[in-house]
Structures are given as C-alpha cells and as structure tokens.
Design a protein around this motif. Structure first.
Motif, PDB file in Angstrom:
ATOM      1  N   ARG A  49       1.178  -0.958   0.128  1.00 45.99           N
ATOM      2  CA  ARG A  49      -0.166  -0.034   0.016  1.00 45.99           C
ATOM      3  C   ARG A  49       0.823   1.287   0.184  1.00 45.99           C
ATOM      4  NH1 ARG A  49      -3.749  -2.260   3.765  1.00 45.99           N
ATOM      5  NH2 ARG A  49      -2.483  -3.776   4.807  1.00 45.99           N
ATOM      6  N   ALA A  50       0.837   2.521  -0.625  1.00 43.38           N
ATOM      7  CA  ALA A  50       1.407   3.457  -1.069  1.00 43.38           C
ATOM      8  C   ALA A  50       1.837   4.670   0.571  1.00 43.38           C
ATOM      9  CB  ALA A  50      -0.056   4.391  -1.380  1.00 43.38           C
ATOM     10  N   ARG A  51       0.718   4.550   1.399  1.00 39.59           N
ATOM     11  CA  ARG A  51       0.617   4.875   2.708  1.00 39.59           C
ATOM     12  C   ARG A  51       1.929   3.546   3.362  1.00 39.59           C
ATOM     13  NH1 ARG A  51      -3.983   5.612   6.748  1.00 39.59           N
ATOM     14  NH2 ARG A  51      -4.307   4.028   6.094  1.00 39.59           N
ATOM     15  N   GLY A  52       2.038   2.750   3.089  1.00 43.66           N
ATOM     16  CA  GLY A  52       3.825   2.430   3.810  1.00 43.66           C
ATOM     17  C   GLY A  52       4.419   2.226   3.409  1.00 43.66           C
ATOM     18  N   PHE A  53       4.830   3.042   1.514  1.00 43.50           N
ATOM     19  CA  PHE A  53       5.476   2.924   1.182  1.00 43.50           C
ATOM     20  C   PHE A  53       6.280   4.209   1.734  1.00 43.50           C
ATOM     21  CE2 PHE A  53       8.571   3.646  -2.774  1.00 43.50           C
ATOM     22  CZ  PHE A  53       9.094   2.835  -2.320  1.00 43.50           C
ATOM     23  N   MET A  54       5.174   5.378   1.939  1.00 36.63           N
ATOM     24  CA  MET A  54       5.222   6.766   2.389  1.00 36.63           C
ATOM     25  C   MET A  54       6.085   6.521   3.461  1.00 36.63           C
ATOM     26  SD  MET A  54       3.234   9.948   2.489  1.00 36.63           S
ATOM     27  CE  MET A  54       2.434   9.028   0.845  1.00 36.63           C
ATOM     28  N   SER A  58       9.789   7.509   4.517  1.00 36.86           N
ATOM     29  CA  SER A  58      10.386   8.639   5.880  1.00 36.86           C
ATOM     30  C   SER A  58      11.460   8.100   6.614  1.00 36.86           C
ATOM     31  CB  SER A  58       9.177   9.376   5.532  1.00 36.86           C
ATOM     32  OG  SER A  58       8.713   8.006   6.958  1.00 36.86           O
ATOM     33  N   VAL A  59      11.860   7.158   6.308  1.00 36.38           N
ATOM     34  CA  VAL A  59      12.864   6.394   7.372  1.00 36.38           C
ATOM     35  C   VAL A  59      13.795   6.085   6.870  1.00 36.38           C
ATOM     36  CG1 VAL A  59      13.421   4.404   9.167  1.00 36.38           C
ATOM     37  CG2 VAL A  59      10.771   5.327   8.630  1.00 36.38           C
ATOM     38  N   LEU A  60      13.403   6.078   5.608  1.00 32.40           N
ATOM     39  CA  LEU A  60      15.462   6.161   5.047  1.00 32.40           C
ATOM     40  C   LEU A  60      15.809   7.355   4.621  1.00 32.40           C
ATOM     41  CD1 LEU A  60      14.382   3.560   2.385  1.00 32.40           C
ATOM     42  CD2 LEU A  60      15.604   2.824   3.988  1.00 32.40           C
ATOM     43  N   ASN A  61      15.080   8.156   5.100  1.00 35.89           N
ATOM     44  CA  ASN A  61      15.634   9.793   4.466  1.00 35.89           C
ATOM     45  C   ASN A  61      15.955  10.455   5.526  1.00 35.89           C
ATOM     46  OD1 ASN A  61      15.866  10.423   1.477  1.00 35.89           O
ATOM     47  ND2 ASN A  61      13.105   9.860   1.936  1.00 35.89           N
ATOM     48  N   ARG A  64      11.423   9.943  11.871  1.00 38.76           N
ATOM     49  CA  ARG A  64      11.366   8.695  12.812  1.00 38.76           C
ATOM     50  C   ARG A  64      10.123   8.868  13.176  1.00 38.76           C
ATOM     51  NH1 ARG A  64      15.935  11.253  14.540  1.00 38.76           N
ATOM     52  NH2 ARG A  64      18.062   9.934  14.930  1.00 38.76           N
ATOM     53  N   PRO A  65       9.090   8.648  12.536  1.00 42.41           N
ATOM     54  CA  PRO A  65       7.619   9.025  12.626  1.00 42.41           C
ATOM     55  C   PRO A  65       6.976   8.200  13.347  1.00 42.41           C
ATOM     56  CG  PRO A  65       7.878   7.810  10.278  1.00 42.41           C
ATOM     57  CD  PRO A  65       9.023   8.122  11.118  1.00 42.41           C
ATOM     58  N   ILE A  66       6.137   8.619  14.086  1.00 46.83           N
ATOM     59  CA  ILE A  66       5.523   8.278  15.085  1.00 46.83           C
ATOM     60  C   ILE A  66       3.493   7.615  14.498  1.00 46.83           C
ATOM     61  CG2 ILE A  66       3.631   7.680  17.257  1.00 46.83           C
ATOM     62  CD1 ILE A  66       7.231   8.820  17.238  1.00 46.83           C
ATOM     63  N   LEU A  67       3.444   6.014  14.111  1.00 42.10           N
ATOM     64  CA  LEU A  67       2.681   5.512  13.182  1.00 42.10           C
ATOM     65  C   LEU A  67       1.705   5.742  14.036  1.00 42.10           C
ATOM     66  CD1 LEU A  67       4.925   3.210  11.482  1.00 42.10           C
ATOM     67  CD2 LEU A  67       4.479   5.304  11.174  1.00 42.10           C
ATOM     68  N   LYS A  89      14.247  -1.499  12.340  1.00 44.03           N
ATOM     69  CA  LYS A  89      14.007  -1.579  13.840  1.00 44.03           C
ATOM     70  C   LYS A  89      13.591  -0.119  14.148  1.00 44.03           C
ATOM     71  CE  LYS A  89      19.125  -2.759  12.802  1.00 44.03           C
ATOM     72  NZ  LYS A  89      20.738  -2.569  12.483  1.00 44.03           N
ATOM     73  N   HIS A  90      12.779   0.547  13.049  1.00 42.38           N
ATOM     74  CA  HIS A  90      12.641   1.747  14.077  1.00 42.38           C
ATOM     75  C   HIS A  90      10.921   1.329  14.129  1.00 42.38           C
ATOM     76  CE1 HIS A  90      10.376   5.754  13.530  1.00 42.38           C
ATOM     77  NE2 HIS A  90       8.905   5.390  13.375  1.00 42.38           N
ATOM     78  N   LEU A  91      10.230   0.194  13.424  1.00 48.66           N
ATOM     79  CA  LEU A  91       9.606   0.081  14.426  1.00 48.66           C
ATOM     80  C   LEU A  91       9.765  -0.800  15.682  1.00 48.66           C
ATOM     81  CD1 LEU A  91       7.936  -1.874  11.141  1.00 48.66           C
ATOM     82  CD2 LEU A  91       6.917   0.047  12.720  1.00 48.66           C
ATOM     83  N   ILE A  92      10.515  -1.786  15.633  1.00 47.81           N
ATOM     84  CA  ILE A  92      10.851  -1.999  17.084  1.00 47.81           C
ATOM     85  C   ILE A  92      11.018  -0.481  18.033  1.00 47.81           C
ATOM     86  CG2 ILE A  92      13.156  -2.937  18.655  1.00 47.81           C
ATOM     87  CD1 ILE A  92      13.075  -5.153  16.026  1.00 47.81           C
TER      88      ILE A  92
END
Length: 475
Positions: A49-54, A58-61, A64-67, A89-92
């Motif tokens: 899904r597009a939102r997940g790829f977005m 953002s993490v690769l850039n 550190r988004p709060i989801l 790692k960000h999800l963890i």
C-alpha cells in the motif's frame, strides 16, 4: 539514472535509486538481476500500500515518524516484503503499550521475526497489565510470550574493593522480588571491583562496571567487570585509555560509552567508546563542555545526555553515532539547587531535579516530548517523607524510584506519574545504580537468597570467602 520512479497502488514516487539499493534488499536484488524491469523508467510494486511505502521512504530519509495502527500494519508489510532493516529497527524502537499487541500479531503474520521477538519481550514485561488483552492472541503467540523471561529490577550500591579473605557481605548486586516486595541478593561483586564513582550500565543483558576508585586518593581501579546472568559469572576486560571516575557509562548498539568524568581534580569533556566486537576503546567526539556524573538515558534507541549548569539551565544533547557528533536538542531554563536525573518513556524525556535552595529535598519534574519539541511541567512534587527520588528506571508503563527507605512504583500516565506500589527500600548508603536484567529461570533461588532488609543472609554470606569469584577475559 539518479532517480527511479516506483508505482505503489495509484501513487508514483520518485526515489533516489542509490537509496533503494543501499537499504532495500528487494530493490538491490532487482537492480542487480539484469531483468527487464530494472531498466524500466517506472517499476510497479504490487501487493503493498502506498501509505506504507511512504512511511518506508520517510524512515530511509532519516525521519522517525510516530505511526497509527493502520500505518503500523502497512509499514510491517513493506518491511517484510522489501526487506528494509532500517524500517524494522524503527518499528522496534516505537513499540509501546498501545501498539505492542498489534506489532506482535502483525509481525507474526508477515514473518518479521526480529520485530516479533522484540514485541513479545515488551509484552512479557507488561504481562500483568496486559493480561486481559493478551487473551485475544492465538494460543501459539501467547505460549511464546509466556516462554520468555521478564525484565527484573536490579540495583548495586557504592562499594570499594574488599579484603580478599574477608569480603563485605553487603558488596552485592541485588534484584527486586516484586511478589515479596523486597530486595534479594543476586550475586557478589568481585573482590577487586569498585563501584565508587564508577560507570555502571547494562548492554545486551549483561552488567558492566567500568573504573571506580579504590580509596580516598581516587586511585582508579584498573580492571573492568562484566556480569552475565545467564552464566552467573563475572569476566574482566580492559578499561578506557583515559583514566576517569565520576563519569557516566551508557550501553548503546553493541558499544559502551564512557562520558566525561573527572581525573586528577580535572573535569573532562572527552568521551570513549568500547566496541564489544573488537574489545577496544577509542575516542569519539568530545562533549560540548566538561561534565561529571551527567544524567543520560535512551529513548527510541537514541542516546541523550543532560548537561546541567547549576541554578541556570539544563541542556540536552543527543549523540549521533553514524555522524560522531553531539546535537543540541533542547534547553530547559529552570532554577534548581542540587542534582538531577533523566529517564525516558515512549518519546518523552523526564528530567527530575531538586527544587529551590531552601528545599533541596523537593523533587520537581519536567518532560520534553521529542516529537513535538515541547516542554511540560509535571504537576505536584515527586517526593516522599523518606527522601528525594533520584534513582529511577522505566519498564513498560511503570517507573521504579529507589532510595534506602522505600522503593516506589509509579504508573506513567499522561502528564503525571501515579503512585502504584510501595515496597522496601534498598538498604545501602551512598549512591546506587538501578537497571533491568532478564534473570534466567532457576529451579533454586539465586545465590544469597536471604532478604536484604535486616541484613538477613543465608549461611554462606556470613563466612570468610575462601576464594574470589571466577574471572576470565571477556570475549
């Protein structure tokens, strides 16, 4: 070409091809395969899904988004399908009590096993608080959580090296028996170990003691020690290149950091890093200014140090290992008189300090939210009639504060800490270090299982020590 067009659902993203190659195993394999798709101007990725790829981009850039819940599910899909370690790692790093069950269940569905295990450990630590919710998990997921060992609160006090033939029975590392609400002995300190003005921390479920002084001359202890609770033994390793005491030791990403401190009556700004894989110390970027006994904490796998200028301001810096630099995050202007400490919960940094000079036992608190960049003053005074609260550690949504008279568990709620459980204090004088360890399940009580209060000990604590604990070089 520099950029690659990627279509996900109806959205088209223009992404740095090198960024995808470095961080996504899926795209790296695709670009190196020689297949026709890798030469196309636009690659269509199906099943995501597009939102997940977005979120992934953002993490690769470096963000550190709060989801929210939907974003978490879609991000886990992307992390599993594209094999993006940075996203995993960000999800963890953002696992908390609100999302741990969702993370755990979704990671199991998509086979994201590192996240699966990390979420299970978090749930195990909060099992009593989540017991009604965990019943909704499939049986096999519940069984895995119950098979894990929860974190236990552990504390060690200030001790100097002892006489080999007459070891002080109080030179012990102790754990909190939460069922009996009392501290019990886990292990003896090695005979030559010093915790007086030492650096003490936990990394990868092992306890490290670095430096410390031997006597009033502040002679620095040469040997450093590591305790492995799984093996119930101590090992030794080399100390920092620069002798130091009254410094802060932090464990972060397979490295120990010795931050600031003093030596020969001089306060230092130097920082050294011990790499566990190479067993070597090396200097990294100095702190912005000299500091001794700085308050440090980690939030969302980020390392922060609190530099206190008496009666004036508290600066919080973050150390960024990838760039080897200290970054000023925020400054709190608040009058204080004596000391401070800092702990983290979710994306909040809690700074505790003594109040005005006419009431130095009053413990006030402010917290800084890393996401919003805002300070908030906590209501009330965090104190009790038996002493100020300046040693604390967070587990799940609980924070334990410890002093010689009382151990008090608080529940961390929005904008306040709510007292929950009062237990016996840690009966030692002087400074103390409090941390978490996962202690192995044992068929018999740990060594020295007697209750600490009243200094009840089993027999072996009251006899002369015929030999020191087994020591070996750390691997």
């Amino acid at each position: 070409m520099a950029n690659q067009r990627v279509r996900v659902e109806e959205s088209v993203f223009s992404v740095d091809r090198a960024l995808l190659t470095r961080n996504c195993e899926y795209f790296r394999a695709l670009f190196q395969s020689g297949m026709r798709e890798c030469e196309q101007e636009e690659i269509h990725v199906k099943g995501l899904r597009a939102r997940g790829f977005m979120v992934t981009l953002s993490v690769l850039n470096g963000e550190r988004p709060i989801l929210n819940s939907e974003e978490i599910i879609e991000a886990i899909e992307c992390a599993a399908f594209l094999h993006v370690d940075a996203l995993t790692k960000h999800l963890i790093n953002i696992i908390n009590s609100d999302n741990c069950l969702l993370m755990y269940h979704t990671a199991a569905i998509y086979g994201l096993w590192e996240l699966y295990h990390s979420a299970a450990l978090f749930i195990r630590d909060m099992y009593s608080e989540l017991k009604d919710d965990v019943r909704c998990l499939p049986d096999e997921l519940l069984e895995y959580v119950e098979s894990l060992v929860p974190n236990t609160y552990v504390t060690v006090g200030t001790h100097s090296p002892s006489i080999k033939l007459l070891q002080d029975c109080q030179r012990t590392v102790c754990y909190l028996d939460e069922d009996e609400k009392d501290w019990k002995v886990l292990t003896d300190l090695p005979v030559d170990a010093s915790t007086t003005m030492a650096g003490v921390t936990v990394l990868n479920n092992k306890l490290y003691i670095v430096g410390g002084v031997r006597d009033v001359t502040n002679q620095v202890a040469e040997s450093c020690y590591c305790y492995d609770p799984a093996l119930d033994n101590w090992s030794t390793f080399m100390g920092p290149q620069q002798h130091r005491y009254n410094f802060t030791l932090v464990g972060h990403e397979d490295c120990l950091y010795a931050i600031g401190g003093e030596y020969d009556r001089t306060t230092m700004s130097s920082v050294e890093r011990y790499n566990l894989s190479t067993c070597t110390w090396s200097f990294v970027s100095h702190l912005p200014r000299p500091v001794a006994s700085a308050a440090c904490t980690k939030a969302m796998n980020r390392m922060f140090v609190c530099l206190w200028r008496p009666m004036d301001a508290t600066d919080i810096y973050e150390y960024v290992p990838a760039e080897d630099r200290w970054v000023l995050i925020t400054t709190l202007i608040r009058q204080q008189s004596y000391g401070h400490c800092m702990v983290a919960h979710k994306d909040n940094l809690y700074v505790m300090r003594n109040g005005p000079s006419d009431d130095f036992l009053r413990c006030m608190m402010d917290y800084y939210n890393l996401t919003t960049g805002q300070w908030t003053a906590m209501p009330g005074q965090y104190q009790n009639s038996k002493g100020a609260l300046f040693t604390a550690v967070v587990r799940g949504d609980s924070v334990f504060t410890v002093n010689p008279k009382m151990t008090l568990e608080y529940i961390i709620e929005e904008k306040k800490w709510k007292p929950k459980t009062e237990m016996n204090g840690f009966p030692r004088i002087g400074s103390m270090w409090t941390f978490l360890l996962r202690l192995p399940k044992m068929g018999k009580p740990p060594r020295g299982h007697g209750v600490l209060n009243g200094y009840e000990q089993n027999l072996e604590n009251n006899v002369y020590c015929e030999k020191s604990p087994s020591l070996q070089c750390a691997d």
